[in-house]
Scaffold this active site. Sequence first.
Site, PDB file in Angstrom:
ATOM      1  N   GLU A   1       4.593 -11.282  -6.094  1.00 27.54           N
ATOM      2  CA  GLU A   1       3.488 -11.488  -7.041  1.00 27.54           C
ATOM      3  C   GLU A   1       3.786 -10.964  -8.447  1.00 27.54           C
ATOM      4  OE1 GLU A   1       3.640  -9.405  -4.562  1.00 27.54           O
ATOM      5  OE2 GLU A   1       2.599  -7.523  -4.907  1.00 27.54           O
TER       6      GLU A   1
ATOM      7  N   LYS B   1     -10.488 -12.465 -15.409  1.00 27.72           N
ATOM      8  CA  LYS B   1     -10.640 -12.653 -16.858  1.00 27.72           C
ATOM      9  C   LYS B   1      -9.947 -13.939 -17.359  1.00 27.72           C
ATOM     10  CE  LYS B   1     -11.878 -10.504 -20.759  1.00 27.72           C
ATOM     11  NZ  LYS B   1     -13.149  -9.786 -20.909  1.00 27.72           N
TER      12      LYS B   1
ATOM     13  N   CYS C   1       5.476  -5.997   1.634  1.00 27.20           N
ATOM     14  CA  CYS C   1       5.805  -4.581   1.590  1.00 27.20           C
ATOM     15  C   CYS C   1       5.122  -3.830   2.748  1.00 27.20           C
ATOM     16  CB  CYS C   1       5.467  -4.012   0.203  1.00 27.20           C
ATOM     17  SG  CYS C   1       6.290  -2.454  -0.127  1.00 27.20           S
ATOM     18  N   TYR C   2       4.148  -2.935   2.469  1.00 28.98           N
ATOM     19  CA  TYR C   2       3.476  -2.239   3.572  1.00 28.98           C
ATOM     20  C   TYR C   2       2.892  -3.249   4.561  1.00 28.98           C
ATOM     21  CZ  TYR C   2       0.054   0.629   6.077  1.00 28.98           C
ATOM     22  OH  TYR C   2      -0.680   1.248   7.057  1.00 28.98           O
TER      23      TYR C   2
ATOM     24  N   HIS D   1       8.120  -7.756  -3.704  1.00 23.43           N
ATOM     25  CA  HIS D   1       6.826  -8.220  -4.231  1.00 23.43           C
ATOM     26  C   HIS D   1       6.966  -9.573  -4.933  1.00 23.43           C
ATOM     27  CE1 HIS D   1       4.462  -4.595  -3.438  1.00 23.43           C
ATOM     28  NE2 HIS D   1       5.630  -3.980  -3.541  1.00 23.43           N
TER      29      HIS D   1
ATOM     30  N   SER E   1     -22.817  -9.820 -26.040  1.00 19.93           N
ATOM     31  CA  SER E   1     -22.130  -8.685 -26.659  1.00 19.93           C
ATOM     32  C   SER E   1     -21.182  -9.153 -27.751  1.00 19.93           C
ATOM     33  CB  SER E   1     -21.323  -7.950 -25.592  1.00 19.93           C
ATOM     34  OG  SER E   1     -20.259  -8.789 -25.167  1.00 19.93           O
ATOM     35  N   GLY E   2     -20.960 -10.461 -27.824  1.00 20.14           N
ATOM     36  CA  GLY E   2     -19.930 -10.956 -28.733  1.00 20.14           C
ATOM     37  C   GLY E   2     -18.627 -11.185 -27.999  1.00 20.14           C
ATOM     38  N   GLY E   3     -18.560 -10.716 -26.753  1.00 18.85           N
ATOM     39  CA  GLY E   3     -17.338 -10.875 -25.968  1.00 18.85           C
ATOM     40  C   GLY E   3     -17.362 -12.165 -25.162  1.00 18.85           C
ATOM     41  N   VAL E   4     -16.209 -12.451 -24.548  1.00 20.85           N
ATOM     42  CA  VAL E   4     -16.063 -13.733 -23.861  1.00 20.85           C
ATOM     43  C   VAL E   4     -16.908 -13.794 -22.575  1.00 20.85           C
ATOM     44  CG1 VAL E   4     -13.896 -12.987 -22.748  1.00 20.85           C
ATOM     45  CG2 VAL E   4     -14.388 -15.393 -22.928  1.00 20.85           C
ATOM     46  N   ASP E   5     -17.026 -12.675 -21.856  1.00 17.73           N
ATOM     47  CA  ASP E   5     -17.730 -12.732 -20.569  1.00 17.73           C
ATOM     48  C   ASP E   5     -19.199 -13.106 -20.748  1.00 17.73           C
ATOM     49  OD1 ASP E   5     -15.296 -11.754 -19.813  1.00 17.73           O
ATOM     50  OD2 ASP E   5     -16.001  -9.718 -19.395  1.00 17.73           O
ATOM     51  N   SER E   6     -19.862 -12.439 -21.685  1.00 20.26           N
ATOM     52  CA  SER E   6     -21.281 -12.745 -21.853  1.00 20.26           C
ATOM     53  C   SER E   6     -21.463 -14.139 -22.446  1.00 20.26           C
ATOM     54  CB  SER E   6     -21.986 -11.676 -22.692  1.00 20.26           C
ATOM     55  OG  SER E   6     -21.439 -11.614 -23.982  1.00 20.26           O
ATOM     56  N   ALA E   7     -20.515 -14.573 -23.294  1.00 22.50           N
ATOM     57  CA  ALA E   7     -20.640 -15.906 -23.891  1.00 22.50           C
ATOM     58  C   ALA E   7     -20.478 -16.994 -22.828  1.00 22.50           C
ATOM     59  CB  ALA E   7     -19.597 -16.090 -24.990  1.00 22.50           C
TER      60      ALA E   7
ATOM     61  N   GLY F   1       0.853  -1.188   0.000  1.00 21.43           N
ATOM     62  CA  GLY F   1       0.000   0.000   0.000  1.00 21.43           C
ATOM     63  C   GLY F   1       0.880   1.225   0.000  1.00 21.43           C
TER      64      GLY F   1
END
Length: 532
Positions: free
Chosen positions: A190, A388, A101-102, A188, A242-248, A74
Amino acid sequence: MADASKAVQNDVSSDDSASLSEERILVLDFGSQYAQLIARRVREQNVFCEIIRHDLDADAIARKKPAGIILSGGPSSVYAEGAPKCDPALFKLGIPVLGICYGMQLACNSLGSQVGHCEAREYGRAALKISQPTGLLAGLPAEMDVWMSHGDQVNQVSEDFVSLAATGTCPFAAVQHQTLPVFGLQFHPEVTHTPLGATILHNFLYTVCGCEGRWHLADFAKLTIERLREEIGDHRVICGLSGGVDSAVTAALLYKAIGSQLSCILVDNGLLRKDEQAAVLSEFTNHFKADLHIVDAEDRFLETLAGITEPQEKRKRIGYLFIDCFKEEATKISGAKYLAQGTLYPDVIESGAAPDGPAATIKLHHNVGGLPEQLGFELVEPLRDLFKDEVRKLGIELGLPEQLVWRHPFPGPGLAVRCLGEVTRDKLEVLREADHIVVSEIKAAGLYRQTSQAFVVLLPVQSVGVMGDARTYENAVAIRSVNTDDFMTADWSHLPYDLLARMSNRIINEVRGVNRVCYDISSKPPATIEWE
Ligand code: XMP
């Protein structure tokens, strides 16, 4: 009116998370730009991970039964007024804690160590020398690269702590408490700039916390499908495509759960890419036998955009009209009780909508809220626990085609935000053709998966050129291609010159009305990915 906040997925999410993750790690967010990245890195090691507020009290944290707790980094100094703190009782729960870190400075300071300014702010690569290559640092070489980004550091540890590793300027780069399961890392683990960071996280998860690695997307899919089926019963669900991956992927999960009780709506706003409606239609009919409604609304969108040049006004008008079109179609579908949305975990935490999510609301996401309340539907959000990349893996798990699962994201307002200034049918046509060339060439060069988003922007600029023997005065376009993990920051793609040359030649030769092509070499920040 139905209560949209009583979302089906809130039940699915919390119950599934509980059953899939008797084993879960909690990340307490102290305002780090990396909190989400930590959560993703943990999930990549098959352990479920959730980001929560830093100030949740120790009892509430214990009730979540985490296998371990990670305190994020942070921007604050632990001594600063109003610096975010956690409940100190947390360190006495007997649950392993890893401060980064923080988070490390806070843990050490709460347990009697001293934090102070470093002589020089340390930012970038550092060589870590490991003195205790066991436990948290087991399996690592005596010296390795790590990524530092800090102004403060632990200067003096209480006698309860031992140093596990140091860098040239940081004597306590990794520490462990002698009697409590509390660890700290000044660097870090990550980020990819700490190449062996995954080993450290693996040690924390599997050796220190005793995790077994029960988070698998196949199990998530199975449980989510069962739960959706149970919760939805014999009601109808509407899902916007929408044609995108999330809605599909949302539609695919629902289709597996409730089959013909699913109705999908695609609003074609006339701002889609070349052949996009046809592509969605063929992908849809190949994979689902659900009810599909296509709303052809190009004329209405062009009408509402006529004469509008201000970007926010364009977005607003598109948003409102989308809701109108969707609403009109949805009300034709009788018996629908639920509306499904492809909201993802970052949307949920960034909008402050997660039950114990980080306190700060960073932005209100377009996916969360709004439409369902207006329509009187309850909300179904089967992806609200996922990142995602997990959604993409889930799409493959559910049998969706690669070209859909790996499609670059496309903004809701579509080509309107890439057609700078007023949007007209002719300009959209130019943009569609140029965009198609760029994406096809990137695919042909085998670089589509290596780039995160590539497209063309039509500039409101005309410039002088020469074609044959004639002077031209035509449009300029900009090619934008970016590489990013999370779309919050992005670098421009270092595309090969010969690829850029092919794109430019083809656009100028094949797209009428364009005589100049530029390549956008701005990173985000300070630029954004889209131009409007
Ligand atoms: P920016 O331009 O903010 O974009 O750097 C980050 C990512 O978000 C997408 N984007 C949107 N997506 N509705 C969406 O669904 C929007 O209004 C919108 N604006 C930007 C953008 O394409 C990029 O992937």
